[in-house]
Write a protein that holds these residues in place. Structure first.
Motif, PDB file in Angstrom:
ATOM      1  N   ASP A  42     -17.286  -8.852  10.961  1.00 33.60           N
ATOM      2  CA  ASP A  42     -16.683  -8.415   9.761  1.00 33.60           C
ATOM      3  C   ASP A  42     -16.033  -6.985  10.122  1.00 33.60           C
ATOM      4  O   ASP A  42     -16.754  -6.292  10.960  1.00 33.60           O
ATOM      5  CB  ASP A  42     -17.889  -8.171   8.665  1.00 33.60           C
ATOM      6  N   ALA A  43     -15.175  -6.269   9.266  1.00 34.76           N
ATOM      7  CA  ALA A  43     -14.585  -5.053   9.738  1.00 34.76           C
ATOM      8  C   ALA A  43     -15.528  -4.189   9.606  1.00 34.76           C
ATOM      9  O   ALA A  43     -15.577  -2.989  10.384  1.00 34.76           O
ATOM     10  CB  ALA A  43     -13.427  -4.713   8.477  1.00 34.76           C
ATOM     11  N   GLU A  44     -16.826  -4.127   8.630  1.00 32.18           N
ATOM     12  CA  GLU A  44     -17.766  -3.258   8.555  1.00 32.18           C
ATOM     13  C   GLU A  44     -18.743  -3.436   9.652  1.00 32.18           C
ATOM     14  O   GLU A  44     -19.743  -2.771   9.899  1.00 32.18           O
ATOM     15  CB  GLU A  44     -18.388  -3.298   7.207  1.00 32.18           C
ATOM     16  N   HIS A  45     -18.791  -4.552  10.580  1.00 35.02           N
ATOM     17  CA  HIS A  45     -19.767  -4.522  11.511  1.00 35.02           C
ATOM     18  C   HIS A  45     -19.908  -3.352  12.508  1.00 35.02           C
ATOM     19  O   HIS A  45     -18.783  -2.867  13.057  1.00 35.02           O
ATOM     20  CB  HIS A  45     -19.445  -5.815  12.551  1.00 35.02           C
ATOM     21  N   PRO A  46     -21.089  -2.692  12.935  1.00 36.38           N
ATOM     22  CA  PRO A  46     -21.091  -1.556  13.476  1.00 36.38           C
ATOM     23  C   PRO A  46     -20.466  -1.714  15.023  1.00 36.38           C
ATOM     24  O   PRO A  46     -20.657  -2.793  15.768  1.00 36.38           O
ATOM     25  CB  PRO A  46     -22.534  -1.300  13.864  1.00 36.38           C
ATOM     26  N   LEU A  47     -19.315  -0.910  15.587  1.00 35.39           N
ATOM     27  CA  LEU A  47     -18.929  -1.064  16.690  1.00 35.39           C
ATOM     28  C   LEU A  47     -19.730  -0.283  17.790  1.00 35.39           C
ATOM     29  O   LEU A  47     -19.974  -0.546  18.784  1.00 35.39           O
ATOM     30  CB  LEU A  47     -17.409  -0.468  16.741  1.00 35.39           C
ATOM     31  N   PHE A  48     -20.215   0.803  17.357  1.00 34.25           N
ATOM     32  CA  PHE A  48     -21.272   1.708  18.059  1.00 34.25           C
ATOM     33  C   PHE A  48     -21.698   2.811  17.631  1.00 34.25           C
ATOM     34  O   PHE A  48     -21.688   3.060  16.186  1.00 34.25           O
ATOM     35  CB  PHE A  48     -20.198   2.315  19.309  1.00 34.25           C
ATOM     36  N   ILE A  49     -22.906   3.309  18.226  1.00 28.48           N
ATOM     37  CA  ILE A  49     -23.580   4.448  17.553  1.00 28.48           C
ATOM     38  C   ILE A  49     -23.273   5.330  18.721  1.00 28.48           C
ATOM     39  O   ILE A  49     -23.324   5.173  19.895  1.00 28.48           O
ATOM     40  CB  ILE A  49     -25.125   4.039  17.601  1.00 28.48           C
ATOM     41  N   LEU A  50     -23.319   6.590  18.422  1.00 29.60           N
ATOM     42  CA  LEU A  50     -23.089   7.892  19.422  1.00 29.60           C
ATOM     43  C   LEU A  50     -24.005   9.074  18.673  1.00 29.60           C
ATOM     44  O   LEU A  50     -23.781   9.290  17.457  1.00 29.60           O
ATOM     45  CB  LEU A  50     -21.585   8.234  19.542  1.00 29.60           C
ATOM     46  N   TYR A  51     -24.999   9.325  19.571  1.00 24.87           N
ATOM     47  CA  TYR A  51     -25.790  10.383  19.194  1.00 24.87           C
ATOM     48  C   TYR A  51     -25.112  11.707  19.377  1.00 24.87           C
ATOM     49  O   TYR A  51     -24.424  12.199  20.199  1.00 24.87           O
ATOM     50  CB  TYR A  51     -27.003  10.390  19.823  1.00 24.87           C
ATOM     51  N   THR A  52     -25.354  12.475  18.125  1.00 21.02           N
ATOM     52  CA  THR A  52     -24.698  13.910  18.379  1.00 21.02           C
ATOM     53  C   THR A  52     -25.852  15.008  17.677  1.00 21.02           C
ATOM     54  O   THR A  52     -26.703  14.568  16.901  1.00 21.02           O
ATOM     55  CB  THR A  52     -23.483  13.947  17.554  1.00 21.02           C
ATOM     56  N   SER A  53     -25.628  16.113  17.807  1.00 25.10           N
ATOM     57  CA  SER A  53     -26.816  17.215  17.580  1.00 25.10           C
ATOM     58  C   SER A  53     -26.742  17.281  16.085  1.00 25.10           C
ATOM     59  O   SER A  53     -25.550  17.518  15.626  1.00 25.10           O
ATOM     60  CB  SER A  53     -26.522  18.429  18.476  1.00 25.10           C
ATOM     61  N   GLY A  54     -27.836  17.781  15.351  1.00 24.92           N
ATOM     62  CA  GLY A  54     -27.767  17.929  14.110  1.00 24.92           C
ATOM     63  C   GLY A  54     -28.437  19.442  14.239  1.00 24.92           C
ATOM     64  O   GLY A  54     -29.048  19.895  15.202  1.00 24.92           O
ATOM     65  N   SER A  55     -28.737  20.062  13.096  1.00 21.85           N
ATOM     66  CA  SER A  55     -29.249  21.369  12.821  1.00 21.85           C
ATOM     67  C   SER A  55     -30.836  21.441  12.915  1.00 21.85           C
ATOM     68  O   SER A  55     -31.488  22.398  13.531  1.00 21.85           O
ATOM     69  CB  SER A  55     -28.875  21.991  11.569  1.00 21.85           C
ATOM     70  N   ARG A  96     -21.566  19.822  21.449  1.00 25.54           N
ATOM     71  CA  ARG A  96     -22.460  20.417  20.277  1.00 25.54           C
ATOM     72  C   ARG A  96     -24.033  20.164  20.721  1.00 25.54           C
ATOM     73  O   ARG A  96     -24.201  19.256  20.814  1.00 25.54           O
ATOM     74  CB  ARG A  96     -22.004  19.495  18.906  1.00 25.54           C
ATOM     75  N   LEU A  97     -24.534  21.208  20.523  1.00 22.75           N
ATOM     76  CA  LEU A  97     -26.043  21.181  20.761  1.00 22.75           C
ATOM     77  C   LEU A  97     -26.656  22.042  19.476  1.00 22.75           C
ATOM     78  O   LEU A  97     -26.293  22.882  19.051  1.00 22.75           O
ATOM     79  CB  LEU A  97     -26.365  22.131  22.106  1.00 22.75           C
ATOM     80  N   GLY A  98     -27.833  21.178  19.070  1.00 22.11           N
ATOM     81  CA  GLY A  98     -28.401  21.868  17.934  1.00 22.11           C
ATOM     82  C   GLY A  98     -29.429  22.963  18.460  1.00 22.11           C
ATOM     83  O   GLY A  98     -30.150  22.814  19.432  1.00 22.11           O
ATOM     84  N   THR A  99     -29.483  23.898  17.922  1.00 24.74           N
ATOM     85  CA  THR A  99     -30.280  24.945  18.205  1.00 24.74           C
ATOM     86  C   THR A  99     -31.890  24.497  18.346  1.00 24.74           C
ATOM     87  O   THR A  99     -32.658  24.856  19.258  1.00 24.74           O
ATOM     88  CB  THR A  99     -30.203  26.361  17.551  1.00 24.74           C
ATOM     89  N   MET A 100     -32.158  23.589  17.332  1.00 21.64           N
ATOM     90  CA  MET A 100     -33.450  23.083  17.345  1.00 21.64           C
ATOM     91  C   MET A 100     -34.108  22.386  18.290  1.00 21.64           C
ATOM     92  O   MET A 100     -34.982  22.448  18.953  1.00 21.64           O
ATOM     93  CB  MET A 100     -33.511  22.064  16.229  1.00 21.64           C
ATOM     94  N   GLU A 101     -32.747  21.543  19.034  1.00 22.46           N
ATOM     95  CA  GLU A 101     -33.365  20.869  20.081  1.00 22.46           C
ATOM     96  C   GLU A 101     -33.853  22.042  21.307  1.00 22.46           C
ATOM     97  O   GLU A 101     -34.522  21.475  22.017  1.00 22.46           O
ATOM     98  CB  GLU A 101     -32.095  20.016  20.643  1.00 22.46           C
TER      99      GLU A 101
END
Ligand code: WTA
Length: 650
Positions: free
Chosen positions: A258-271, A532-537
């Motif tokens: 289906d068009a909505e099937h997840p193609l990928f996950i990519l992790y990114t920094s949050g605050s 992008r890096l979260g300062t929290m990390e």
């Protein structure tokens, strides 16, 4: 006074798309006018038309946008497709022998891979994944260097409906482990190691460390031999890439999803908290990759496209693995670094491979600019037609240098603003159409509704005023959710105004002509060398060290990296020393990867806090930059700490 006028004039430099470029472009100004008009007249109808034109559907869609459960939007939900089919199979008849990837290794070795060959490799690897028991919906973590096998692994996942999560090869064992655990990945695909800038990166060693400290979900590990560096192979769990594909057929029926099937996950920094697993769809995401390649870069059949990003970042996903291949283009992929063996590596490669569209990061441009003009001057660079940048604001000086020294004043400079979450370009010039301005990402693309709001939600109309950058309508290639955390998705991106107003996390300003200028992040995220890096990390990593009681991390401007990390550290016992500072810097690098290594550690007895206990990061930023503190410090619990922090930096 004259200085002021000059700087105002400088900001007003406007460059029309070069006539010679427009004349040869596929997309003419009238076509772009038509796109803007169609999108303004009928947002959904416009995207539906684009999706029918650019994607080969297995089952055509009837529904366009489903916004009944906003902000969980669905696009083309009853349509079915396979992304790898769109990137490979549909080109076989018309351009099977065309070169898809010109790969150049760190050592200068070059390999040409045709669409037919790429298709065969993807099918063989997809069959190998199936043999290992993987199928639709399974998560696969890819921790590879920037080599064609990374794209092959991603496309093979797409072929069988598995969901990939690529982790940048520069990330540490702990970061890799956290990402594997969050996604509950069943398989890890890595390499023994590889060389970058002549230095060995021991990927398998790092992966083994990650696997020994968690990662219970991992059943199998496929290891590409790239460095031949005697990597450890664990019997029963690990297998070489070559053995995995040995004897596998070079055809593999695509899994129609289906068009909505997840193609990928990519992790990114949050605050705050752990990295966010940004989840993208199949149909909408693919559409964004294709449209933006065609519109923004004017990518055509005769071009040689080169995006210098690593596949570990979203730029490498959209503008290496998916966009150029879905357009049937020829692209360059590069394993190495811009300064090795010499600072003219990029320019030498542009000439050698006759690159026509070149896409890189401002941090690379600034670094190469510092090396001097002699390096680009060694090369003709006459194949270039379009120059792009991404990842952070580009300062006008670097923009002008790029235009003059690399583009020879002949190439449009395309400053593309977008994010991991947006999937593809959002605010950017269109090469054959948009007048450009140094330091400005110019206008939103057709079908993208960007605006700037104040805190109350009212549009900011004053050209001298900044505000919160938002998208007021959903678009097909936006993220769908945060993996495993829909509440966080809602709060982070739609929490500030309403469920239809996407908050990008950047602030922006718009000039009298309506051009956007991105001012930076509004949350606690630093942007080091375009990452992008979260300062929290970084703070969590510091606090994980036995000597550290508390830490606060901010950034200060850095002429090459854009921003550099400054950490304020409170120790458990007295005695901050040079030695400990350097140990802590290495510690962070080990925990999070070298890009997160603080430039400076400043020890103190305490941190400036509000009475409610919140660290005043804004104040620390002022201190880190060596600026005079003009903020109101009367709400501070411990105002005397400011003097100490300033003194320690002197
Ligand atoms: C910043 C990279 C100014 C911005 C594709 C954004 C930019 C974050 C630009 C996303 C640009 C990216 N001008 N700032 N042209 N491009 N940014 O997720 O702060 O790694 O929110 O995606 O980088 O970074 P990400």
């Amino acid at each position: 006074m004259s200085n002021n006028i000059e700087s105002v004039l400088k900001e007003d430099r406007v460059f029309e798309p070069p006539t010679a470029f427009v004349e040869q472009a596929t997309l003419k100004p009238a076509d772009v006018d038509a796109l803007y008009k169609a999108a303004a007249d009928d947002h959904q109808g416009f995207w539906a038309d684009q999706a029918r034109e650019h994607i080969t559907w297995h089952t055509p869609f009837e529904q366009v946008l489903d916004d009944s459960d906003a902000p969980f939007f669905k696009w083309f939900a009853d349509g079915q497709l396979n992304v790898s089919y769109n990137c490979l199979d549909r080109h076989l008849e018309s351009r099977g022998d065309k070169i898809a990837i010109i790969f150049e290794g760190d050592d200068g070795g070059v390999e040409h891979i045709s669409y037919r060959e790429l298709h065969a490799r993807v099918c063989r690897f997809a069959n190998a994944l199936k043999t290992q028991g993987l199928g639709k919906g399974d998560r696969v973590v890819i921790y590879l260097p920037n080599v064609p096998q990374a794209a092959v692994a991603m496309l093979a996942c797409a072929r069988i409906g598995a969901i990939h999560s690529v982790v940048f090869g520069g990330f540490s064992a702990i970061s890799l482990r956290d990402r594997i655990d969050d996604a509950s990945a069943r398989m890890l695909i890595t390499a023994d190691g590889n060389y970058r800038g002549g230095k060995l990166i021991p990927l398998k060693e790092t992966a083994d460390k990650a696997l020994s400290e968690g990662c219970e979900s991992i059943e199998k590990v496929i290891v590409l031999k790239r460095a031949d560096c005697n990597a450890n192979i664990t019997e029963g769990r690990d297998m070489w890439w070559s053995d995995a594909v040995d004897g596998q057929p070079d055809q593999c029926e695509p899994e129609w999803v289906d068009a909505e099937h997840p193609l990928f996950i990519l992790y990114t920094s949050g605050s705050t908290g752990k990295p966010k697993g940004i989840q993208h769809s199949s149909g909408g995401y693919l559409l964004g990759a294709i449209c933006t390649c065609r519109w923004v870069f004017d990518l055509g059949d005769d071009d040689v496209f080169w995006c210098t990003a690593d596949v570990g970042w979203v730029t490498g996903h959209t503008y290496i693995t998916y966009g150029p291949t879905a357009c049937g283009a020829t692209q360059v992929m590069f394993e190495g670094v811009p300064t090795y063996p010499e600072p003219d590596r990029f320019w030498q490669m542009v000439d050698q491979h006759q690159v026509s569209i070149f896409y890189t990061a401002p941090t690379a441009i600034r670094a190469l600019m510092k090396q001097g003009d002699e390096y680009p001057q060694r090369h003709a660079l006459d194949s270039l037609k379009v120059l792009g940048t991404v990842g952070e604001p580009i300062n006008p000086e670097a923009w002008m240098w790029y235009r003059r020294m690399i583009g020879h004043e002949r190439c449009p400079i395309i400053d593309t603003w977008w994010q991991t979450e947006t999937g593809a370009h959002m605010i950017t010039p269109i090469a054959s159409y948009t007048p450009t301005k140094p330091g400005s990402a110019t206008r939103a693309l057709p079908g993208i509704a960007a605006d700037i709001l104040d805190e109350s939600g009212a549009p900011v109309t004053d050209a001298h005023q900044g505000g919160v950058l938002v998208m007021t309508k959903p678009w097909p290639y936006m993220l769908r959710t945060i993996w495993n955390d829909p509440e966080r998705y809602k709060d982070t991106y739609f929490g500030m105004y309403d469920a239809h107003t996407y908050v990008a996390g950047d602030s922006a300003q718009r000039d009298e002509q309506g051009n956007f200028r991105i001012l930076g992040r509004i949350d606690d995220v630093v942007n080091v060398a375009g990452h992008r890096l979260g300062t929290m990390e970084v703070e969590s990593a510091l606090v994980a060290h036995e000597a550290v009681a508390e830490a606060a991390v901010v950034s200060r401007p850095h002429e090459v990296k854009g921003e550099a990390i400054v950490a304020f550290v409170i120790l458990k016992t007295d005695g901050g020393s040079e030695k400990l500072a350097s140990e802590l810097r290495d510690w962070v690098s080990e925990q999070l990867g070298a890009i997160a290594k603080p430039d400076e550690i400043r020890f103190a007895d305490g941190l400036p806090k509000t009475r409610s206990g919140k660290i005043m990061r804004r104040l620390l930023r002022t201190v880190a930059r060596g600026d005079e503190v003009t903020q109101d410090v009367s709400t501070l619990e411990n105002p005397q700490i400011i003097d100490q922090l300033q003194a320690r930096g002197a």
